[in-house]
Design a protein around this motif. Structure first.
Motif, PDB file in Angstrom:
ATOM      1  N   LYS A  76      -6.965  -0.269   6.107  1.00 45.76           N
ATOM      2  CA  LYS A  76      -7.569  -1.201   5.075  1.00 45.76           C
ATOM      3  C   LYS A  76      -7.636  -2.444   5.792  1.00 45.76           C
ATOM      4  N   ILE A 119      -3.652   3.438  -5.659  1.00 47.99           N
ATOM      5  CA  ILE A 119      -4.243   3.149  -4.506  1.00 47.99           C
ATOM      6  C   ILE A 119      -4.596   1.484  -4.883  1.00 47.99           C
ATOM      7  N   ALA A 146       1.405   3.872  -3.139  1.00 52.72           N
ATOM      8  CA  ALA A 146       0.945   5.411  -2.674  1.00 52.72           C
ATOM      9  C   ALA A 146       1.995   6.324  -3.071  1.00 52.72           C
ATOM     10  N   VAL A 186       0.831  -1.383   0.050  1.00 51.04           N
ATOM     11  CA  VAL A 186      -0.096  -0.064   0.301  1.00 51.04           C
ATOM     12  C   VAL A 186       0.959   1.366  -0.021  1.00 51.04           C
TER      13      VAL A 186
END
Length: 166
Positions: A94, A51, A46, A42
């Motif tokens: 998440k 994403i 990023a 992630v």
């Protein structure tokens, strides 16, 4: 890119959609390590404005527990976490789902290393497709029987084998 205060110089970067990262670790820490890998992914994506999608059926994990404490680790994931572990990366929370099977395009993988689901799915596709062929290939009288057999074989094999193992 800095991850956990370790600086990594990136000269050239590319990404591949639909990847698998095999992780081998003791049973009691394999979930934590898998979550750490997801967290790093992630963060890395990023950095390039991308994403990752953690929706059901998208970014998910499959885990098998072996060795000492494997029963306790499995119970912890299933009972205490309901097979979902939340984590925060880049200020966003998440949820990483741990699943027994994962469907990717035309193929199903499952923890049991059993091809039963895959064979069942492909058999259903083949059965469905053969019914279409009855009127379009078998019924017409102007198509030679040898040609009909060739068409049927090619069509059924291509439909049944489409994206096997992807």
């Amino acid at each position: 890119v800095s991850i956990n205060h370790n600086v990594h110089n990136i000269c050239d970067t590319s990404f591949v959609d639909d990847t698998v990262y095999p992780i081998v670790a003791p049973a009691e820490i394999i979930v934590a390590i898998t979550v750490a890998v997801a967290k790093a992914a992630v963060y890395t994506f990023a950095q390039f404005g991308m994403i990752l999608n953690f929706s059901k059926g998208k970014t998910e994990a499959m885990v098998t527990f072996y060795g000492p404490k494997h029963k306790e680790a499995k119970v912890d994931l299933l009972v205490n976490h309901n097979s979902v572990v939340e984590f925060t990366s880049c200020g966003v929370t998440k949820s990483l789902r741990f699943v027994d099977s994962y469907k990717h395009v035309g193929t199903q993988a499952c923890i049991a290393s059993n091809m039963g689901m895959e064979v069942h799915t492909k058999a259903a596709i083949i059965k469905n497709e053969t019914s279409r062929l009855r009127s379009k290939v078998l019924a017409p009288t102007n198509i030679d029987i040898k040609r009909k057999i060739n068409i049927m074989n090619c069509y059924i094999i291509s439909k049944g084998a489409f994206q096997c193992g992807t």
